[in-house]
Design an enzyme around this catalytic site. Structure first.
Site, PDB file in Angstrom:
ATOM      1  N   ASP A 215      56.437  61.447 -64.527  1.00  0.00           N
ATOM      2  CA  ASP A 215      55.374  61.000 -63.616  1.00  0.00           C
ATOM      3  C   ASP A 215      55.936  60.700 -62.230  1.00  0.00           C
ATOM      4  OD1 ASP A 215      53.478  61.187 -65.539  1.00  0.00           O
ATOM      5  OD2 ASP A 215      52.979  59.064 -65.640  1.00  0.00           O
ATOM      6  N   ASP A 221      64.115  52.912 -60.288  1.00  0.00           N
ATOM      7  CA  ASP A 221      63.880  51.599 -60.914  1.00  0.00           C
ATOM      8  C   ASP A 221      63.739  51.670 -62.430  1.00  0.00           C
ATOM      9  OD1 ASP A 221      61.243  52.532 -61.051  1.00  0.00           O
ATOM     10  OD2 ASP A 221      60.356  50.736 -60.140  1.00  0.00           O
ATOM     11  N   CYS A 361      57.569  48.402 -61.893  1.00  0.00           N
ATOM     12  CA  CYS A 361      56.626  49.315 -61.226  1.00  0.00           C
ATOM     13  C   CYS A 361      55.285  48.653 -60.919  1.00  0.00           C
ATOM     14  CB  CYS A 361      56.335  50.520 -62.110  1.00  0.00           C
ATOM     15  SG  CYS A 361      57.786  51.323 -62.781  1.00  0.00           S
TER      16      CYS A 361
HETATM   17  O1  KQY Z   1      56.090  53.633 -60.688  1.00  0.00           O
HETATM   18  C1  KQY Z   1      55.647  54.162 -61.655  1.00  0.00           C
HETATM   19  N1  KQY Z   1      56.384  54.228 -62.692  1.00  0.00           N
HETATM   20  C2  KQY Z   1      54.289  54.731 -61.599  1.00  0.00           C
HETATM   21  C3  KQY Z   1      54.055  55.889 -62.427  1.00  0.00           C
HETATM   22  C4  KQY Z   1      52.685  56.446 -62.240  1.00  0.00           C
HETATM   23  C5  KQY Z   1      52.109  56.775 -63.493  1.00  0.00           C
HETATM   24  C6  KQY Z   1      50.741  57.329 -63.427  1.00  0.00           C
HETATM   25  N2  KQY Z   1      50.403  57.790 -64.701  1.00  0.00           N
END
Ligand code: KQY
Length: 369
Positions: A215, A221, A361
């Protein structure tokens, strides 16, 4: 208010996450194509994360108009709940990256970098087709706080950078050099942007992020972070047959060969990943796959790591996955790495991983000045 010029040229830099915070920002999960069973499980876990952080610093949770009442009822009263619209709840990536100026000749100041955002890869390769509301999250947070804003054209998410607060930035080539972010910029030009925005002098590039972190195209991170200047925590596996092994070994060898902005060799602490974990049939069946997002299929390897923790004032808030051996080990390793912090495990973090990220996140720290 908009600031002209680069943050570094005006004396700003991004502080390390362990420096004092005035605040933590979190978005409330809702969209049923990313959060299974209409986000009911993830909402409980987000509430647990917010509540744990609020014992150490003030927390604001932003929720849409249709979710405000629900969020309010699931969150303790010491948490401020503010109405805000957005496409999804990843404030590490859509919120501002806060920078501070602490020059001796002027008052300390805080400002926010408002990066460009393309939903982790744009129309062809990103997570969603519509990110128009996510593009406004940083601006809205800065307006609420009346904090000046540095608008940026470079596409970058906060989860793709870590800093030690002393001039070093950690990132991955897999993400920041990906053609789906800034195809017109070379590696040197991206380094220059990072230096100008974050006030750093040296960029350490890991080749790749965590296996399965598709993704985000390998956000740092989920893979590696600083525990303090000169010390990094690296997602690791001892299982040489796991595709994660070669990524971790490659990162280990790179980290062993570099020095930071101050010429220090790095101490590397291995933090073993859980699992491996995979999305179950039942979990995938709880998602509405309506075509706006990437399909989320049963059997998909989950990008789960313990490096994706949040450092609050005096505490480290750590994902726990129900994998007793590695959950316990992570808490032990982190207690040693952060001897002056309380280490708090959050059960049920699998629900956040199913959405594509983890505790780091979904949080965004606002530094204290
Ligand atoms: O920072 C992240 N790990 C966000 C990932 C976005 C995922 C949307 N399905």
């Amino acid at each position: 208010m908009e600031l002209n010029g680069t943050p570094a040229s005006l004396g700003f830099h991004m502080p390390a996450e362990w420096e004092p915070h005035s605040h933590c920002w979190i978005g409330w999960p809702e969209r049923p194509d990313n959060w299974r069973d209409k986000a009911v499980h993830s909402q409980h876990v987000f509430a647990r994360v917010a509540s744990a952080i609020s014992k150490f610093e003030p927390v604001t949770v932003c929720a849409s108009s249709s979710q405000w009442k629900n969020a309010r009822s699931l969150l303790p009263s010491n948490i401020r709940v503010v109405e805000m619209s957005f496409n999804d709840s990843w404030f590490r990536d859509t919120g501002p990256t806060f920078v501070v100026s602490r020059r001796s000749d002027t008052e300390p100041k805080v400002a926010g970098i408002d990066w460009n955002f393309n939903s982790w890869g744009g129309l062809d390769d990103g997570c969603y087709h519509d990110w128009s509301l996510d593009l406004l999250v940083a601006k809205k947070i800065l307006e609420i706080e009346t904090i000046p804003r540095f608008p940026q054209t470079v596409v970058l998410e906060g989860g793709s950078i870590h800093v030690d607060g002393e001039g070093t930035c950690l990132t991955t080539e897999e993400c920041l050099l990906n053609k789906n972010r800034n195809p017109g910029l070379s590696k040197i030009q991206i380094e220059d942007k990072l230096k100008a925005c974050l006030g750093v002098r040296k960029i350490i590039w890991l080749p790749r992020g965590l296996y399965g972190d598709d993704d985000t195209n390998g956000h740092i991170d989920n893979m590696c972070c600083f525990a303090r200047p000169g010390v990094v925590l690296l997602s690791w596996t001892d299982d040489e047959t796991d595709p994660q092994y070669e990524r971790s070994a490659e990162a280990y060898s790179l980290l062993s060969s570099v020095t930071d902005a101050n010429g220090r060799k790095l101490e590397i602490i291995k933090l073993h990943i859980p699992g491996p974990l995979y999305m179950t049939k039942e979990e995938a069946a709880g998602l509405i796959q309506d075509g706006d997002g990437k399909p989320r299929l049963p059997g998909t390897r989950l990008a789960a790591s313990y490096v994706n923790f949040y450092i609050a004032n005096g505490a480290v808030i750590v994902p726990q996955f129900g994998d007793k051996k590695w959950d316990d080990e992570a808490l032990q390793v982190l207690s040693k790495a952060f001897p002056h912090h309380e280490v708090v495990g959050i059960e049920g973090a699998r629900e956040i991983v199913l959405g594509g990220g983890n505790i780091h996140c979904i949080t965004q720290q606002q530094p204290a000045i």
